[in-house]
Design a protein around this motif. Structure first.
Motif, PDB file in Angstrom:
ATOM      1  N   SER A   1       4.964  -6.163 -11.259  1.00 36.19           N
ATOM      2  CA  SER A   1       3.433  -6.723 -11.063  1.00 36.19           C
ATOM      3  C   SER A   1       2.082  -5.772 -10.707  1.00 36.19           C
ATOM      4  O   SER A   1       2.277  -5.078 -10.696  1.00 36.19           O
ATOM      5  CB  SER A   1       3.975  -7.849  -9.980  1.00 36.19           C
ATOM      6  OG  SER A   1       4.396  -7.253  -8.965  1.00 36.19           O
ATOM      7  N   SER A   2       1.595  -7.121  -9.598  1.00 37.15           N
ATOM      8  CA  SER A   2      -0.129  -5.991 -10.077  1.00 37.15           C
ATOM      9  C   SER A   2       0.131  -5.265  -8.410  1.00 37.15           C
ATOM     10  O   SER A   2      -0.572  -4.914  -7.983  1.00 37.15           O
ATOM     11  CB  SER A   2      -1.077  -7.452  -9.636  1.00 37.15           C
ATOM     12  OG  SER A   2      -1.252  -8.196 -11.686  1.00 37.15           O
ATOM     13  N   ASN A   3       0.928  -5.831  -7.650  1.00 34.50           N
ATOM     14  CA  ASN A   3       1.145  -5.507  -6.328  1.00 34.50           C
ATOM     15  C   ASN A   3       2.723  -5.120  -6.101  1.00 34.50           C
ATOM     16  O   ASN A   3       3.679  -5.858  -4.768  1.00 34.50           O
ATOM     17  CB  ASN A   3       1.045  -6.736  -5.201  1.00 34.50           C
ATOM     18  CG  ASN A   3      -0.084  -6.891  -5.338  1.00 34.50           C
ATOM     19  OD1 ASN A   3      -0.127  -8.670  -6.294  1.00 34.50           O
ATOM     20  ND2 ASN A   3      -1.556  -6.936  -4.893  1.00 34.50           N
ATOM     21  N   PRO A   4       3.063  -3.770  -6.252  1.00 37.50           N
ATOM     22  CA  PRO A   4       4.560  -3.122  -6.338  1.00 37.50           C
ATOM     23  C   PRO A   4       4.893  -2.746  -4.532  1.00 37.50           C
ATOM     24  O   PRO A   4       3.914  -3.077  -3.993  1.00 37.50           O
ATOM     25  CB  PRO A   4       4.144  -1.510  -6.679  1.00 37.50           C
ATOM     26  CG  PRO A   4       3.684  -1.759  -7.921  1.00 37.50           C
ATOM     27  CD  PRO A   4       1.791  -3.064  -7.680  1.00 37.50           C
ATOM     28  N   VAL A   5       6.169  -3.435  -3.985  1.00 35.84           N
ATOM     29  CA  VAL A   5       5.860  -2.885  -3.003  1.00 35.84           C
ATOM     30  C   VAL A   5       6.647  -2.289  -2.564  1.00 35.84           C
ATOM     31  O   VAL A   5       7.805  -1.255  -3.257  1.00 35.84           O
ATOM     32  CB  VAL A   5       7.232  -4.418  -2.847  1.00 35.84           C
ATOM     33  CG1 VAL A   5       8.014  -4.609  -1.343  1.00 35.84           C
ATOM     34  CG2 VAL A   5       6.867  -5.212  -3.165  1.00 35.84           C
ATOM     35  N   VAL A   6       6.366  -1.328  -1.069  1.00 35.01           N
ATOM     36  CA  VAL A   6       6.684  -0.269  -0.385  1.00 35.01           C
ATOM     37  C   VAL A   6       7.862  -0.465   1.081  1.00 35.01           C
ATOM     38  O   VAL A   6       7.045  -0.921   1.788  1.00 35.01           O
ATOM     39  CB  VAL A   6       5.800   0.576  -0.074  1.00 35.01           C
ATOM     40  CG1 VAL A   6       6.062   1.564   0.422  1.00 35.01           C
ATOM     41  CG2 VAL A   6       4.833   1.385  -1.478  1.00 35.01           C
TER      42      VAL A   6
ATOM     43  N   PRO B   1      -2.369   4.622   3.789  1.00 33.38           N
ATOM     44  CA  PRO B   1      -2.291   3.174   5.088  1.00 33.38           C
ATOM     45  C   PRO B   1      -2.813   4.293   5.877  1.00 33.38           C
ATOM     46  O   PRO B   1      -3.189   2.920   6.692  1.00 33.38           O
ATOM     47  CB  PRO B   1      -1.184   3.214   4.755  1.00 33.38           C
ATOM     48  CG  PRO B   1      -0.058   3.968   4.117  1.00 33.38           C
ATOM     49  CD  PRO B   1      -0.924   4.569   3.298  1.00 33.38           C
ATOM     50  N   ARG B   2      -2.155   4.693   7.057  1.00 34.56           N
ATOM     51  CA  ARG B   2      -1.828   5.531   8.308  1.00 34.56           C
ATOM     52  C   ARG B   2      -3.148   5.605   8.604  1.00 34.56           C
ATOM     53  O   ARG B   2      -3.752   5.583   9.450  1.00 34.56           O
ATOM     54  CB  ARG B   2      -1.773   6.310   8.078  1.00 34.56           C
ATOM     55  CG  ARG B   2      -1.125   6.969   9.399  1.00 34.56           C
ATOM     56  CD  ARG B   2      -0.493   6.159  10.768  1.00 34.56           C
ATOM     57  NE  ARG B   2      -0.871   7.062  12.266  1.00 34.56           N
ATOM     58  CZ  ARG B   2      -2.132   6.329  13.479  1.00 34.56           C
ATOM     59  NH1 ARG B   2      -2.856   6.107  12.524  1.00 34.56           N
ATOM     60  NH2 ARG B   2      -2.021   7.248  13.962  1.00 34.56           N
ATOM     61  N   GLU B   3      -4.165   6.480   7.432  1.00 34.99           N
ATOM     62  CA  GLU B   3      -5.742   6.665   7.479  1.00 34.99           C
ATOM     63  C   GLU B   3      -6.224   5.116   7.901  1.00 34.99           C
ATOM     64  O   GLU B   3      -8.073   5.364   8.916  1.00 34.99           O
ATOM     65  CB  GLU B   3      -6.020   7.835   6.571  1.00 34.99           C
ATOM     66  CG  GLU B   3      -5.839   8.994   6.951  1.00 34.99           C
ATOM     67  CD  GLU B   3      -3.923   9.261   6.224  1.00 34.99           C
ATOM     68  OE1 GLU B   3      -3.488   8.281   5.657  1.00 34.99           O
ATOM     69  OE2 GLU B   3      -3.718   9.818   7.127  1.00 34.99           O
ATOM     70  N   THR B   4      -6.379   4.453   6.475  1.00 41.75           N
ATOM     71  CA  THR B   4      -6.832   2.940   6.930  1.00 41.75           C
ATOM     72  C   THR B   4      -7.297   2.578   8.203  1.00 41.75           C
ATOM     73  O   THR B   4      -8.015   2.037   8.816  1.00 41.75           O
ATOM     74  CB  THR B   4      -6.287   2.493   5.568  1.00 41.75           C
ATOM     75  OG1 THR B   4      -6.612   2.978   4.558  1.00 41.75           O
ATOM     76  CG2 THR B   4      -7.308   0.871   5.403  1.00 41.75           C
ATOM     77  N   ILE B   5      -5.885   2.195   8.705  1.00 37.62           N
ATOM     78  CA  ILE B   5      -5.333   1.301  10.184  1.00 37.62           C
ATOM     79  C   ILE B   5      -6.416   2.596  10.962  1.00 37.62           C
ATOM     80  O   ILE B   5      -7.106   1.687  11.894  1.00 37.62           O
ATOM     81  CB  ILE B   5      -3.848   1.667  10.263  1.00 37.62           C
ATOM     82  CG1 ILE B   5      -3.098   0.439   9.214  1.00 37.62           C
ATOM     83  CG2 ILE B   5      -4.012   1.312  11.645  1.00 37.62           C
ATOM     84  CD1 ILE B   5      -1.816   0.415   9.183  1.00 37.62           C
ATOM     85  N   ARG B   6      -6.450   3.362  11.323  1.00 35.46           N
ATOM     86  CA  ARG B   6      -6.942   4.280  12.239  1.00 35.46           C
ATOM     87  C   ARG B   6      -8.364   3.920  12.109  1.00 35.46           C
ATOM     88  O   ARG B   6      -8.927   3.988  13.197  1.00 35.46           O
ATOM     89  CB  ARG B   6      -6.567   5.444  11.838  1.00 35.46           C
ATOM     90  CG  ARG B   6      -7.305   6.572  13.041  1.00 35.46           C
ATOM     91  CD  ARG B   6      -6.651   8.165  13.099  1.00 35.46           C
ATOM     92  NE  ARG B   6      -5.917   7.906  13.946  1.00 35.46           N
ATOM     93  CZ  ARG B   6      -4.961   9.051  14.200  1.00 35.46           C
ATOM     94  NH1 ARG B   6      -4.999   9.989  12.758  1.00 35.46           N
ATOM     95  NH2 ARG B   6      -3.724   9.145  14.284  1.00 35.46           N
ATOM     96  N   ALA B   7      -8.778   4.273  10.463  1.00 39.37           N
ATOM     97  CA  ALA B   7     -10.211   3.376  10.445  1.00 39.37           C
ATOM     98  C   ALA B   7     -11.066   1.960  11.096  1.00 39.37           C
ATOM     99  O   ALA B   7     -11.721   1.790  11.824  1.00 39.37           O
ATOM    100  CB  ALA B   7     -10.998   3.638   8.931  1.00 39.37           C
TER     101      ALA B   7
ATOM    102  N   VAL C   1       0.701  -0.816  -0.119  1.00 40.75           N
ATOM    103  CA  VAL C   1      -0.355  -0.194  -0.020  1.00 40.75           C
ATOM    104  C   VAL C   1       1.002   1.206   0.274  1.00 40.75           C
ATOM    105  O   VAL C   1       1.489   1.344   1.250  1.00 40.75           O
ATOM    106  CB  VAL C   1      -1.009  -0.363   1.620  1.00 40.75           C
ATOM    107  CG1 VAL C   1      -1.581   0.875   1.443  1.00 40.75           C
ATOM    108  CG2 VAL C   1      -1.158  -1.417   1.769  1.00 40.75           C
ATOM    109  N   PRO C   2       0.955   2.400  -1.306  1.00 36.83           N
ATOM    110  CA  PRO C   2       1.952   3.189  -1.398  1.00 36.83           C
ATOM    111  C   PRO C   2       1.229   4.379  -0.525  1.00 36.83           C
ATOM    112  O   PRO C   2      -0.038   4.466  -0.152  1.00 36.83           O
ATOM    113  CB  PRO C   2       1.470   3.192  -2.183  1.00 36.83           C
ATOM    114  CG  PRO C   2       0.015   3.130  -2.993  1.00 36.83           C
ATOM    115  CD  PRO C   2       0.115   1.649  -2.271  1.00 36.83           C
TER     116      PRO C   2
END
Length: 268
Positions: A211-216, A170-176, A164-165
């Motif tokens: 790929s369909s899922n680049p890594v961060v 991602p921070r906001e999603t984890i908070r949700a 998740v870039p």
């Protein structure tokens, strides 16, 4: 191996999938030549990638058992991938047959195979959805049947958020998710880092780029920030072999070679 002629219509067979590569690393059979080609390239540059994946799966097992020992009986596994040996429902229901599990992934093959494996198990199901679709997931028929958000829950985000870039929040999603989790709930979390062996991590980033899922990759401080709404249980955010290993052999002589940080967070 999986028969491409028996797949959901929305499966992209032109690009490798992280879920299907992970299945390959774990010795599974739900992958295609495009996935195996990428996985073999990764192996050529990161020779210990299979033990790395197995080690991450071992962390998942330990995290699930930790939650079970604290009375948790319902699990939401986000980015669950393709079901291979040692998945959450197997771990949880072996110790607590009444445990309930909802798997969520946006990869059609992962969801299709999960549903096949879970046929006849009325305490587990799979849903196709994106990680950041918090309300869609929690309002789904499957969640309504399996999860009771008036009681503590364990949410697993194992080997997920490094796909998740920052631009996707991602921070906001984890908070949700944190906001919807009752007090007493837990979060199981692991994430790739470049801090110990940057050459290995960079190889993975480079090879997964198309790929369909680049890594961060993220630093210890960046991963800790993602988890900052939770109180981390001991030993905190560490390389996954160091997180409550079952034996000294599980700890690895050089834990940094795992390339992955792990933690379990508690919502007080």
């Amino acid at each position: 191996m999986t028969d491409p002629n028996r797949l959901p219509a929305d499966v992209d067979l032109e690009k490798a999938s992280a879920a299907r590569c992970y299945d390959y690393y774990l010795g599974g059979s739900h992958n295609f030549e495009v996935d195996r080609e990428l996985a073999r390239k990764v192996e050529s540059r990161v020779p210990h990638v299979k033990p790395l994946a197995q080690n991450n799966r071992a962390f998942l097992r330990r995290a699930v058992r930790y939650c079970l020992d604290r009375g948790i009986r319902q699990f939401l596994d986000l980015g669950s991938g393709i079901p291979t040996v040692g998945n959450v429902h197997e771990i949880a229901q072996e110790r607590a047959p009444e445990a309930r599990v909802l798997y969520v992934d946006n990869e059609p093959v992962a969801v299709a195979h999960s549903r096949t494996i879970l046929e006849g198990n009325d305490r587990a199901d799979a849903l196709q959805a994106d990680f950041d679709s918090v309300e869609e997931i929690l309002a789904s028929e499957q969640a309504g049947r399996l999860l009771d958000l008036s009681e503590p829950i364990a949410v697993m985000m194992v080997a997920l958020v490094h796909f998740v870039p920052d631009s996707a929040g991602p921070r906001e999603t984890i908070r949700a998710y944190h906001e919807r989790m009752p007090s007493g709930s837990y979060l199981g979390f692991s994430h790739v880092t470049h801090e110990g062996y940057p050459e290995f991590t960079q190889s993975i980033i480079d090879l997964y780029a198309d790929s369909s899922n680049p890594v961060v990759s993220r630093t210890h401080a960046e991963v800790a920030e993602l988890l900052s709404d939770f109180e981390l249980v001991e030993p905190g955010l560490v390389y996954v072999p160091e997180w409550r290993p079952d034996t000294e052999e599980d700890r690895w002589e050089d834990p940094a070679r795992s390339l992955v940080y792990g933690a379990v967070g508690h919502k007080v």
